[in-house]
Design an enzyme around this catalytic site. Structure first.
Site, PDB file in Angstrom:
ATOM      1  N   LYS A  52     -24.521  26.153  21.165  1.00  0.00           N
ATOM      2  CA  LYS A  52     -25.162  25.065  20.464  1.00  0.00           C
ATOM      3  C   LYS A  52     -25.966  25.558  19.263  1.00  0.00           C
ATOM      4  O   LYS A  52     -26.319  24.791  18.371  1.00  0.00           O
ATOM      5  CB  LYS A  52     -26.130  24.342  21.418  1.00  0.00           C
ATOM      6  CG  LYS A  52     -25.483  23.754  22.627  1.00  0.00           C
ATOM      7  CD  LYS A  52     -26.574  23.182  23.558  1.00  0.00           C
ATOM      8  CE  LYS A  52     -26.045  22.908  24.922  1.00  0.00           C
ATOM      9  NZ  LYS A  52     -27.119  22.588  25.886  1.00  0.00           N
ATOM     10  N   GLY A  53     -26.287  26.836  19.244  1.00  0.00           N
ATOM     11  CA  GLY A  53     -27.271  27.352  18.294  1.00  0.00           C
ATOM     12  C   GLY A  53     -26.937  27.142  16.820  1.00  0.00           C
ATOM     13  O   GLY A  53     -27.822  26.944  16.004  1.00  0.00           O
ATOM     14  N   GLU A 114     -22.546  31.847  13.236  1.00  0.00           N
ATOM     15  CA  GLU A 114     -23.524  32.067  14.310  1.00  0.00           C
ATOM     16  C   GLU A 114     -24.940  31.766  13.823  1.00  0.00           C
ATOM     17  O   GLU A 114     -25.243  31.928  12.638  1.00  0.00           O
ATOM     18  CB  GLU A 114     -23.476  33.545  14.736  1.00  0.00           C
ATOM     19  CG  GLU A 114     -22.563  33.836  15.903  1.00  0.00           C
ATOM     20  CD  GLU A 114     -23.217  33.543  17.245  1.00  0.00           C
ATOM     21  OE1 GLU A 114     -24.073  32.633  17.332  1.00  0.00           O
ATOM     22  OE2 GLU A 114     -22.883  34.239  18.213  1.00  0.00           O
ATOM     23  N   ASP A 115     -25.807  31.377  14.720  1.00  0.00           N
ATOM     24  CA  ASP A 115     -27.213  31.199  14.378  1.00  0.00           C
ATOM     25  C   ASP A 115     -27.891  32.550  14.173  1.00  0.00           C
ATOM     26  O   ASP A 115     -28.529  32.803  13.166  1.00  0.00           O
ATOM     27  CB  ASP A 115     -27.948  30.376  15.458  1.00  0.00           C
ATOM     28  CG  ASP A 115     -27.722  30.894  16.881  1.00  0.00           C
ATOM     29  OD1 ASP A 115     -26.949  31.871  17.074  1.00  0.00           O
ATOM     30  OD2 ASP A 115     -28.309  30.317  17.815  1.00  0.00           O
ATOM     31  N   ASP A 118     -28.205  39.246  17.705  1.00  0.00           N
ATOM     32  CA  ASP A 118     -29.310  40.019  18.267  1.00  0.00           C
ATOM     33  C   ASP A 118     -28.756  41.318  18.850  1.00  0.00           C
ATOM     34  O   ASP A 118     -28.549  42.284  18.122  1.00  0.00           O
ATOM     35  CB  ASP A 118     -30.040  39.152  19.296  1.00  0.00           C
ATOM     36  CG  ASP A 118     -31.247  39.828  19.903  1.00  0.00           C
ATOM     37  OD1 ASP A 118     -31.723  40.835  19.339  1.00  0.00           O
ATOM     38  OD2 ASP A 118     -31.742  39.354  20.946  1.00  0.00           O
ATOM     39  N   LYS A 146     -31.025  40.079  13.756  1.00  0.00           N
ATOM     40  CA  LYS A 146     -32.081  40.870  14.395  1.00  0.00           C
ATOM     41  C   LYS A 146     -31.473  42.228  14.705  1.00  0.00           C
ATOM     42  O   LYS A 146     -30.867  42.403  15.750  1.00  0.00           O
ATOM     43  CB  LYS A 146     -32.480  40.206  15.721  1.00  0.00           C
ATOM     44  CG  LYS A 146     -33.585  39.206  15.663  1.00  0.00           C
ATOM     45  CD  LYS A 146     -33.933  38.876  17.111  1.00  0.00           C
ATOM     46  CE  LYS A 146     -34.951  37.802  17.218  1.00  0.00           C
ATOM     47  NZ  LYS A 146     -35.141  37.423  18.638  1.00  0.00           N
ATOM     48  N   PHE A 167     -39.221  36.409  19.259  1.00  0.00           N
ATOM     49  CA  PHE A 167     -38.400  35.253  19.605  1.00  0.00           C
ATOM     50  C   PHE A 167     -38.716  34.097  18.662  1.00  0.00           C
ATOM     51  O   PHE A 167     -39.870  33.764  18.433  1.00  0.00           O
ATOM     52  CB  PHE A 167     -38.685  34.845  21.059  1.00  0.00           C
ATOM     53  CG  PHE A 167     -37.600  33.989  21.628  1.00  0.00           C
ATOM     54  CD1 PHE A 167     -36.383  34.540  22.012  1.00  0.00           C
ATOM     55  CD2 PHE A 167     -37.785  32.625  21.774  1.00  0.00           C
ATOM     56  CE1 PHE A 167     -35.368  33.753  22.531  1.00  0.00           C
ATOM     57  CE2 PHE A 167     -36.771  31.821  22.291  1.00  0.00           C
ATOM     58  CZ  PHE A 167     -35.577  32.394  22.665  1.00  0.00           C
ATOM     59  N   VAL A 168     -37.665  33.498  18.090  1.00  0.00           N
ATOM     60  CA  VAL A 168     -37.864  32.369  17.181  1.00  0.00           C
ATOM     61  C   VAL A 168     -37.113  31.143  17.702  1.00  0.00           C
ATOM     62  O   VAL A 168     -36.090  31.275  18.386  1.00  0.00           O
ATOM     63  CB  VAL A 168     -37.414  32.681  15.731  1.00  0.00           C
ATOM     64  CG1 VAL A 168     -38.262  33.764  15.111  1.00  0.00           C
ATOM     65  CG2 VAL A 168     -35.944  33.083  15.672  1.00  0.00           C
ATOM     66  N   ASP A 174     -33.051  27.759  20.571  1.00  0.00           N
ATOM     67  CA  ASP A 174     -33.802  27.125  21.660  1.00  0.00           C
ATOM     68  C   ASP A 174     -34.650  28.121  22.434  1.00  0.00           C
ATOM     69  O   ASP A 174     -34.420  29.326  22.413  1.00  0.00           O
ATOM     70  CB  ASP A 174     -32.840  26.485  22.664  1.00  0.00           C
ATOM     71  CG  ASP A 174     -32.091  27.541  23.487  1.00  0.00           C
ATOM     72  OD1 ASP A 174     -31.472  28.441  22.864  1.00  0.00           O
ATOM     73  OD2 ASP A 174     -32.154  27.496  24.731  1.00  0.00           O
ATOM     74  N   ARG A 180     -34.619  23.003  19.716  1.00  0.00           N
ATOM     75  CA  ARG A 180     -33.472  23.172  18.806  1.00  0.00           C
ATOM     76  C   ARG A 180     -33.547  22.244  17.595  1.00  0.00           C
ATOM     77  O   ARG A 180     -33.106  22.594  16.513  1.00  0.00           O
ATOM     78  CB  ARG A 180     -32.157  22.819  19.539  1.00  0.00           C
ATOM     79  CG  ARG A 180     -31.697  23.836  20.534  1.00  0.00           C
ATOM     80  CD  ARG A 180     -30.252  23.518  20.933  1.00  0.00           C
ATOM     81  NE  ARG A 180     -29.886  24.114  22.207  1.00  0.00           N
ATOM     82  CZ  ARG A 180     -29.467  25.368  22.359  1.00  0.00           C
ATOM     83  NH1 ARG A 180     -29.369  26.158  21.333  1.00  0.00           N
ATOM     84  NH2 ARG A 180     -29.141  25.824  23.553  1.00  0.00           N
TER      85      ARG A 180
HETATM   86  P1  IMP Z   1     -26.543  38.401  21.141  1.00  0.00           P
HETATM   87  O1  IMP Z   1     -26.249  38.944  19.772  1.00  0.00           O
HETATM   88  O2  IMP Z   1     -25.427  38.530  22.121  1.00  0.00           O
HETATM   89  O3  IMP Z   1     -27.878  38.866  21.671  1.00  0.00           O
HETATM   90  O4  IMP Z   1     -26.596  36.834  21.068  1.00  0.00           O
HETATM   91  C1  IMP Z   1     -27.265  36.084  20.179  1.00  0.00           C
HETATM   92  C2  IMP Z   1     -27.669  34.873  20.975  1.00  0.00           C
HETATM   93  O5  IMP Z   1     -28.887  35.169  21.670  1.00  0.00           O
HETATM   94  C3  IMP Z   1     -27.971  33.729  20.060  1.00  0.00           C
HETATM   95  O6  IMP Z   1     -26.834  32.918  19.826  1.00  0.00           O
HETATM   96  C4  IMP Z   1     -29.090  33.019  20.778  1.00  0.00           C
HETATM   97  O7  IMP Z   1     -28.593  32.080  21.706  1.00  0.00           O
HETATM   98  C5  IMP Z   1     -29.797  34.124  21.543  1.00  0.00           C
HETATM   99  N1  IMP Z   1     -30.996  34.600  20.818  1.00  0.00           N
HETATM  100  C6  IMP Z   1     -31.252  35.844  20.366  1.00  0.00           C
HETATM  101  N2  IMP Z   1     -32.442  35.927  19.767  1.00  0.00           N
HETATM  102  C7  IMP Z   1     -32.969  34.684  19.818  1.00  0.00           C
HETATM  103  C8  IMP Z   1     -34.206  34.110  19.350  1.00  0.00           C
HETATM  104  O8  IMP Z   1     -35.089  34.748  18.731  1.00  0.00           O
HETATM  105  N3  IMP Z   1     -34.378  32.783  19.598  1.00  0.00           N
HETATM  106  C9  IMP Z   1     -33.461  32.022  20.261  1.00  0.00           C
HETATM  107  N4  IMP Z   1     -32.287  32.519  20.710  1.00  0.00           N
HETATM  108  C10 IMP Z   1     -32.044  33.841  20.497  1.00  0.00           C
HETATM  109 MG    MG Z   2     -29.920  30.292  23.472  1.00  0.00          MG
END
Ligand code: IMP
Ligand code: MG
Length: 195
Positions: A52-53, A114-115, A118, A146, A167-168, A174, A180
């Protein structure tokens, strides 16, 4: 009441501070769209938003691509939904596809939207899934990066901006499914995490 107090008084419960307002998000999105429109000049792009992000970012990016000069038939919108296991703050390596694209990917120029990237697991998983379906090309665009806790190296061709190492929420992001809908990116009060 000084300006800080008046801003705090109008923020929704739990929000400590706005770290990036709607105007700055819009300016970043426009810059990304100009780069993408230049790179995909003569091509049709299948823009795949990750729910959903990336809901709001995908919608705003698609409209920015049009403003940046892409023709209506160059932009095909689609969505997928994934769930990443882990805690509320960080995903684990286990990603599950909850909803697939409705469009076929084979032979298409696919742009994953992607939002935030991380630790990298989610995008790594998605690149493997789409890469295995014979796209003409595959690239990724993330509003936020990030880079601090990357577990897997994954290419992100278009990055909007670096997020702080915290965390944002807001603009699609969310905390336990809340926040969101906020039009800006914000930091939460620490007490939110304790409840
Ligand atoms: P990753 O790269 O697998 O860690 O995935 C990224 C996902 O982690 C994003 O799509 C978010 O759902 C979640 N995420 C990572 N950092 C944040 C944050 O600061 N706020 C909210 N969701 C986050
Ligand atoms: Mg999430």
């Amino acid at each position: 009441m000084n300006p800080t107090e008046s801003q705090a008084a109008t923020l929704p419960e739990g929000i400590a501070e706005v770290i990036c307002d709607a105007e700055a998000i819009g300016a970043t999105t426009d810059l990304l769209a100009e780069r993408i429109a230049t790179d995909y000049r003569d091509r049709k792009v299948l823009v795949v938003g990750v729910l959903k992000g990336a809901l709001f970012f995908t919608a705003d990016l698609a409209r920015a691509l049009q403003r940046a000069g892409m023709a209506p038939d160059q932009i095909i919108l689609d969505f997928i939904a994934v769930s990443s296991y882990g805690n509320a703050h960080r995903s684990s390596g286990e990603v599950r596809l909850l909803k697939d694209t409705s469009e076929s990917v084979e032979g298409r120029h696919v742009l994953i939207v992607e939002d935030i990237v991380d630790n990298g697991h989610t995008l790594h998983y998605l690149r493997a899934v789409f890469g295995g379906r014979g796209p003409a090309s595959l690239a990724a665009c993330a509003l936020l990066d990030k880079p601090y806790h990357r577990c897997v190296e994954v290419p992100v061709e278009y990055v909007g901006m670096e997020a702080p190492d915290e965390f944002v929420v807001g603009y699609g992001l969310d905390y336990q499914e809340s926040y969101r809908h906020l039009p800006y990116l914000a930091r939460l009060h620490p007490w939110v995490y304790r409840d």
